[in-house]
Scaffold this motif. Structure first.
Motif, PDB file in Angstrom:
ATOM      1  N   GLY A 180       0.800  -1.224   0.000  1.00 33.78           N
ATOM      2  CA  GLY A 180       0.000   0.000   0.000  1.00 33.78           C
ATOM      3  C   GLY A 180       0.828   1.266   0.000  1.00 33.78           C
ATOM      4  O   GLY A 180       0.444   2.262  -0.623  1.00 33.78           O
ATOM      5  N   SER A 181       1.980   1.248   0.675  1.00 33.21           N
ATOM      6  CA  SER A 181       2.793   2.459   0.743  1.00 33.21           C
ATOM      7  C   SER A 181       3.284   2.871  -0.642  1.00 33.21           C
ATOM      8  O   SER A 181       3.320   4.065  -0.960  1.00 33.21           O
ATOM      9  CB  SER A 181       3.965   2.273   1.704  1.00 33.21           C
ATOM     10  N   VAL A 182       3.645   1.919  -1.466  1.00 34.45           N
ATOM     11  CA  VAL A 182       4.081   2.253  -2.828  1.00 34.45           C
ATOM     12  C   VAL A 182       2.936   2.934  -3.576  1.00 34.45           C
ATOM     13  O   VAL A 182       3.139   3.978  -4.212  1.00 34.45           O
ATOM     14  CB  VAL A 182       4.565   0.993  -3.588  1.00 34.45           C
ATOM     15  N   PHE A 183       1.738   2.394  -3.495  1.00 36.55           N
ATOM     16  CA  PHE A 183       0.594   2.986  -4.193  1.00 36.55           C
ATOM     17  C   PHE A 183       0.247   4.363  -3.640  1.00 36.55           C
ATOM     18  O   PHE A 183      -0.058   5.282  -4.403  1.00 36.55           O
ATOM     19  CB  PHE A 183      -0.623   2.064  -4.117  1.00 36.55           C
ATOM     20  N   VAL A 184       0.311   4.523  -2.325  1.00 35.50           N
ATOM     21  CA  VAL A 184      -0.016   5.816  -1.716  1.00 35.50           C
ATOM     22  C   VAL A 184       0.971   6.881  -2.176  1.00 35.50           C
ATOM     23  O   VAL A 184       0.573   7.978  -2.601  1.00 35.50           O
ATOM     24  CB  VAL A 184      -0.034   5.704  -0.179  1.00 35.50           C
ATOM     25  N   PHE A 185       2.277   6.581  -2.123  1.00 33.79           N
ATOM     26  CA  PHE A 185       3.270   7.586  -2.491  1.00 33.79           C
ATOM     27  C   PHE A 185       3.272   7.864  -3.993  1.00 33.79           C
ATOM     28  O   PHE A 185       3.485   9.003  -4.410  1.00 33.79           O
ATOM     29  CB  PHE A 185       4.659   7.189  -1.986  1.00 33.79           C
ATOM     30  N   LEU A 186       3.028   6.854  -4.812  1.00 28.91           N
ATOM     31  CA  LEU A 186       2.928   7.102  -6.256  1.00 28.91           C
ATOM     32  C   LEU A 186       1.674   7.909  -6.578  1.00 28.91           C
ATOM     33  O   LEU A 186       1.696   8.758  -7.474  1.00 28.91           O
ATOM     34  CB  LEU A 186       2.955   5.788  -7.032  1.00 28.91           C
ATOM     35  N   SER A 187       0.597   7.677  -5.838  1.00 26.50           N
ATOM     36  CA  SER A 187      -0.616   8.487  -6.021  1.00 26.50           C
ATOM     37  C   SER A 187      -0.353   9.930  -5.615  1.00 26.50           C
ATOM     38  O   SER A 187      -0.780  10.869  -6.297  1.00 26.50           O
ATOM     39  CB  SER A 187      -1.774   7.923  -5.202  1.00 26.50           C
ATOM     40  N   ALA A 188       0.354  10.120  -4.499  1.00 22.89           N
ATOM     41  CA  ALA A 188       0.696  11.479  -4.057  1.00 22.89           C
ATOM     42  C   ALA A 188       1.554  12.173  -5.105  1.00 22.89           C
ATOM     43  O   ALA A 188       1.372  13.364  -5.386  1.00 22.89           O
ATOM     44  CB  ALA A 188       1.431  11.424  -2.714  1.00 22.89           C
ATOM     45  N   SER A 189       2.459  11.440  -5.714  1.00 21.38           N
ATOM     46  CA  SER A 189       3.301  12.000  -6.767  1.00 21.38           C
ATOM     47  C   SER A 189       2.458  12.400  -7.974  1.00 21.38           C
ATOM     48  O   SER A 189       2.644  13.475  -8.552  1.00 21.38           O
ATOM     49  CB  SER A 189       4.358  10.970  -7.164  1.00 21.38           C
ATOM     50  N   THR A 190       1.509  11.554  -8.346  1.00 13.82           N
ATOM     51  CA  THR A 190       0.628  11.853  -9.475  1.00 13.82           C
ATOM     52  C   THR A 190      -0.205  13.097  -9.197  1.00 13.82           C
ATOM     53  O   THR A 190      -0.337  13.976 -10.054  1.00 13.82           O
ATOM     54  CB  THR A 190      -0.290  10.652  -9.771  1.00 13.82           C
ATOM     55  N   PHE A 191      -0.768  13.199  -7.991  1.00 13.60           N
ATOM     56  CA  PHE A 191      -1.556  14.380  -7.646  1.00 13.60           C
ATOM     57  C   PHE A 191      -0.672  15.615  -7.546  1.00 13.60           C
ATOM     58  O   PHE A 191      -1.110  16.732  -7.844  1.00 13.60           O
ATOM     59  CB  PHE A 191      -2.350  14.157  -6.358  1.00 13.60           C
ATOM     60  N   GLY A 192       0.586  15.443  -7.133  1.00 16.07           N
ATOM     61  CA  GLY A 192       1.530  16.565  -7.124  1.00 16.07           C
ATOM     62  C   GLY A 192       1.777  17.082  -8.527  1.00 16.07           C
ATOM     63  O   GLY A 192       1.818  18.296  -8.767  1.00 16.07           O
ATOM     64  N   LEU A 193       1.935  16.168  -9.476  1.00 20.85           N
ATOM     65  CA  LEU A 193       2.099  16.580 -10.877  1.00 20.85           C
ATOM     66  C   LEU A 193       0.855  17.293 -11.387  1.00 20.85           C
ATOM     67  O   LEU A 193       0.945  18.289 -12.115  1.00 20.85           O
ATOM     68  CB  LEU A 193       2.395  15.364 -11.754  1.00 20.85           C
ATOM     69  N   LEU A 194      -0.309  16.798 -11.002  1.00 18.87           N
ATOM     70  CA  LEU A 194      -1.564  17.434 -11.398  1.00 18.87           C
ATOM     71  C   LEU A 194      -1.643  18.847 -10.825  1.00 18.87           C
ATOM     72  O   LEU A 194      -2.010  19.791 -11.528  1.00 18.87           O
ATOM     73  CB  LEU A 194      -2.754  16.595 -10.928  1.00 18.87           C
ATOM     74  N   ALA A 195      -1.272  19.016  -9.553  1.00 18.12           N
ATOM     75  CA  ALA A 195      -1.298  20.338  -8.918  1.00 18.12           C
ATOM     76  C   ALA A 195      -0.335  21.292  -9.620  1.00 18.12           C
ATOM     77  O   ALA A 195      -0.664  22.467  -9.840  1.00 18.12           O
ATOM     78  CB  ALA A 195      -0.947  20.221  -7.435  1.00 18.12           C
ATOM     79  N   ILE A 196       0.840  20.806  -9.993  1.00 11.76           N
ATOM     80  CA  ILE A 196       1.801  21.647 -10.712  1.00 11.76           C
ATOM     81  C   ILE A 196       1.232  22.036 -12.074  1.00 11.76           C
ATOM     82  O   ILE A 196       1.340  23.194 -12.498  1.00 11.76           O
ATOM     83  CB  ILE A 196       3.161  20.925 -10.853  1.00 11.76           C
ATOM     84  N   GLY A 197       0.609  21.103 -12.755  1.00 12.36           N
ATOM     85  CA  GLY A 197      -0.006  21.403 -14.046  1.00 12.36           C
ATOM     86  C   GLY A 197      -1.098  22.449 -13.927  1.00 12.36           C
ATOM     87  O   GLY A 197      -1.185  23.379 -14.743  1.00 12.36           O
ATOM     88  N   ILE A 198      -1.932  22.332 -12.908  1.00 10.75           N
ATOM     89  CA  ILE A 198      -3.008  23.312 -12.696  1.00 10.75           C
ATOM     90  C   ILE A 198      -2.424  24.671 -12.372  1.00 10.75           C
ATOM     91  O   ILE A 198      -2.871  25.701 -12.884  1.00 10.75           O
ATOM     92  CB  ILE A 198      -3.964  22.821 -11.575  1.00 10.75           C
ATOM     93  N   GLU A 199      -1.397  24.690 -11.523  1.00  8.24           N
ATOM     94  CA  GLU A 199      -0.764  25.956 -11.150  1.00  8.24           C
ATOM     95  C   GLU A 199      -0.120  26.615 -12.362  1.00  8.24           C
ATOM     96  O   GLU A 199      -0.256  27.817 -12.574  1.00  8.24           O
ATOM     97  CB  GLU A 199       0.277  25.711 -10.055  1.00  8.24           C
ATOM     98  N   ARG A 200       0.567  25.847 -13.185  1.00  8.24           N
ATOM     99  CA  ARG A 200       1.205  26.390 -14.396  1.00  8.24           C
ATOM    100  C   ARG A 200       0.142  26.917 -15.359  1.00  8.24           C
ATOM    101  O   ARG A 200       0.302  27.981 -15.949  1.00  8.24           O
ATOM    102  CB  ARG A 200       2.052  25.323 -15.100  1.00  8.24           C
TER     103      ARG A 200
END
Length: 163
Positions: A113-133
């Protein structure tokens, strides 16, 4: 043709985990031997590189006062998520193989589960950066934003002075 390999529960093995792997068919994809060792070495090197690179990014962001804006906080969150995903994957590598069968169900779930949680957090981080840009670029379009309104308010005054 498919060959399913089953494993008997031995001393020190968790019965639930062994049953899961017997049922899922994952035991037939054995990665032991030279190919498995080579794959493990490559994955370990990649994970270490990921952890070290993201640690360098976090240190650079923490040390420089110029890098404390909103965009850099988002980059820091992304670097932290990627660093934690790399660490979780390292743990996953070191607790795989025969070591998997000695894990409790809670440990196995935390490992997976930790791998999935951290990869999901990374994906949402990329999404947040895309929205901010996108948001930043939308505000910089010519004729839009606070500067253009200021220019529009000054133009009538200039025209009044000319007449």
């Amino acid at each position: 043709h498919t060959h399913t390999h089953t494993m008997e529960v031995e001393e020190g093995m968790n019965e639930v985990i062994v049953r899961h792997y017997n049922h899922s068919g994952k035991l037939s994809r054995d990665q032991s031997g030279a190919a498995g060792a080579y794959k493990m070495a490559v994955l370990l090197l990649l994970c270490c590189a990921i952890v070290l690179e993201n640690l360098a990014v976090l240190l650079a962001l923490c040390r420089s006062r110029r890098l404390h804006g909103r965009m850099f906080r988002l980059l820091g969150n992304l670097a932290l998520s990627d660093l934690l995903a790399g660490l979780a994957y390292l743990v996953n590598i070191f607790t795989s193989g025969r070591r998997t069968f000695s894990l409790t169900p809670a440990q196995w779930l935390a490992r997976e589960g930790s791998v999935f949680v951290f990869l999901s957090a990374s994906t949402f981080g990329l999404l947040a950066i895309g929205i901010e840009r996108h948001s930043t670029m939308a505000h910089l379009r010519p004729g839009h934003g606070p500067r253009s309104r200021l220019r529009l308010r000054r133009r009538p005054r200039r025209w009044g002075r000319l007449c």
